[in-house]
Design a protein around this motif. Structure first.
Motif, PDB file in Angstrom:
ATOM      1  N   THR A  93      75.639  30.606  74.656  1.00  0.00           N
ATOM      2  CA  THR A  93      76.471  30.542  74.138  1.00  0.00           C
ATOM      3  C   THR A  93      77.669  31.828  74.478  1.00  0.00           C
ATOM      4  O   THR A  93      78.856  31.996  73.781  1.00  0.00           O
ATOM      5  N   GLY A  94      77.216  32.727  75.266  1.00  0.00           N
ATOM      6  CA  GLY A  94      77.801  33.837  75.461  1.00  0.00           C
ATOM      7  C   GLY A  94      76.860  35.232  75.550  1.00  0.00           C
ATOM      8  O   GLY A  94      75.771  35.061  75.564  1.00  0.00           O
ATOM      9  N   ILE A  95      77.685  36.290  75.628  1.00  0.00           N
ATOM     10  CA  ILE A  95      76.924  37.688  75.780  1.00  0.00           C
ATOM     11  C   ILE A  95      76.207  37.762  74.430  1.00  0.00           C
ATOM     12  O   ILE A  95      76.641  37.494  73.326  1.00  0.00           O
ATOM     13  N   ASP A  96      75.219  38.579  74.806  1.00  0.00           N
ATOM     14  CA  ASP A  96      74.174  38.789  73.770  1.00  0.00           C
ATOM     15  C   ASP A  96      74.870  40.226  73.123  1.00  0.00           C
ATOM     16  O   ASP A  96      74.221  41.304  73.675  1.00  0.00           O
ATOM     17  N   HIS A  97      75.468  40.243  72.222  1.00  0.00           N
ATOM     18  CA  HIS A  97      76.155  41.529  71.747  1.00  0.00           C
ATOM     19  C   HIS A  97      75.509  42.389  71.329  1.00  0.00           C
ATOM     20  O   HIS A  97      75.390  43.623  71.576  1.00  0.00           O
ATOM     21  N   GLU A  98      74.286  42.161  70.469  1.00  0.00           N
ATOM     22  CA  GLU A  98      73.409  42.937  70.013  1.00  0.00           C
ATOM     23  C   GLU A  98      72.356  43.755  71.208  1.00  0.00           C
ATOM     24  O   GLU A  98      72.282  45.000  71.022  1.00  0.00           O
ATOM     25  N   ALA A  99      72.163  42.850  72.179  1.00  0.00           N
ATOM     26  CA  ALA A  99      71.309  43.622  73.276  1.00  0.00           C
ATOM     27  C   ALA A  99      72.396  44.328  74.290  1.00  0.00           C
ATOM     28  O   ALA A  99      71.936  45.431  74.647  1.00  0.00           O
TER      29      ALA A  99
END
Length: 300
Positions: A93-99
């Motif tokens: 679904t896209g970039i892993d913002h938390e990581a």
């Protein structure tokens, strides 16, 4: 105006991919840098996710996809890929913002330049095999690494002053290219008129002149791949289909007629199909084996 056809390119740091695609709708710009591809970590899963997201978002607006490994604002790809953290994780679904938010808290650590250069060779074969356009940042075709030891008094990026001398800025990827000779400035100016940023003393083997003499050089790989891309009817525009059922860490896709790109992100060698012919490879595949962090183009 007499200037002829022109192409408008967006340099927009926008995510997710469907938001970036709004810049390249039929009544907008022609194409845009793909910063998701640039930021993506060196893993099979994340790379596949970025490719799928890019093709879906650009296809939805009828625009050509593009692929980018580096630019004048980011750490050179050889250095990024030689570190323990190579980029951002991407999910379907896209970039892993938390990581991604945690990347800045991870010390850059030591860089394995040889490993980074090996991965960068594989990465350009992946990039140039994909549908659409590809951007090459100057110096990447030579395998240049980030210059991280520029003396503070020679830094030019305004970021250095604006940050109160806490952020060195982007000068490390903007050091002038080495063209020829065995000493700086390597044909970029003269000893009497040196360039605005100093070049490393060990770049003599990376000059265009030196790499022109080496059929296995980084520059030779780029030239070979670009020539094959231009000549091969399977490359350029069009689609791709993923090859399923491969070992973990191995990514492959087919393009028609009769083309396959295989990238080995994993630590173990991968045996290539016996009936396939190698067209271009980032390493030695004469034994029919693709090593770790290597890529190959095959004729099926």
């Amino acid at each position: 105006s007499g200037l002829g056809p022109r192409v408008y390119v967006s340099e927009a740091w926008v995510t997710p991919a469907e938001e970036l695609a709004k810049y390249i709708r039929p009544d907008e710009l022609h194409t845009t840098f793909n910063f998701d591809a640039l930021m993506c970590e060196w893993t099979a899963a994340s790379q596949r996710n970025v490719i799928d997201l890019t093709l879906a978002s650009t296809g939805a607006v009828g625009a050509p996809p593009t692929w980018v490994l580096a630019n004048h604002d980011t750490t050179r790809v050889v250095t990024r890929y030689g570190r323990s953290v190579t980029g951002a994780r991407f999910t379907p679904t896209g970039i892993d913002h938390e990581a991604f938010a945690g990347i800045g808290a991870v010390p850059a650590g030591a860089t394995d330049v040889a490993l980074g250069r090996k991965r960068a060779r594989a990465a350009v074969l992946l990039e140039l095999a994909l549908p659409g356009g590809a951007y090459v940042y100057q110096g990447d075709e030579l395998g240049l690494e980030e210059v991280e030891d520029i003396p503070e008094e020679l830094l030019q990026d305004p970021t250095w002053e604006r940050s109160g001398h806490t952020v060195r800025g982007r000068d490390g990827c903007r050091v002038p290219m080495p063209w020829s000779g065995t000493q700086a400035p390597y044909g970029f100016g003269t000893a009497e008129t040196p360039p605005w940023l100093p070049q490393p003393t060990d770049w003599s083997g990376l000059t265009v002149e030196a790499q022109n003499r080496d059929p296995n050089s980084h520059l030779a790989l780029y030239r070979t791949a670009l020539a094959e891309r231009r000549a091969n009817p399977a490359l350029g525009d069009g689609g791709l289909s993923w090859v399923e059922g491969l070992p973990e860490g191995v990514l492959a896709f087919d393009r028609e007629p009769g083309f396959r790109c295989v990238v080995n992100f994993g630590p173990e060698p991968y045996s290539l199909p016996e009936d396939a012919e190698a067209l271009v490879a980032s390493g030695d595949v004469s034994a029919g084996v693709l090593g770790a962090d290597e890529a190959v183009w095959l004729r099926r």
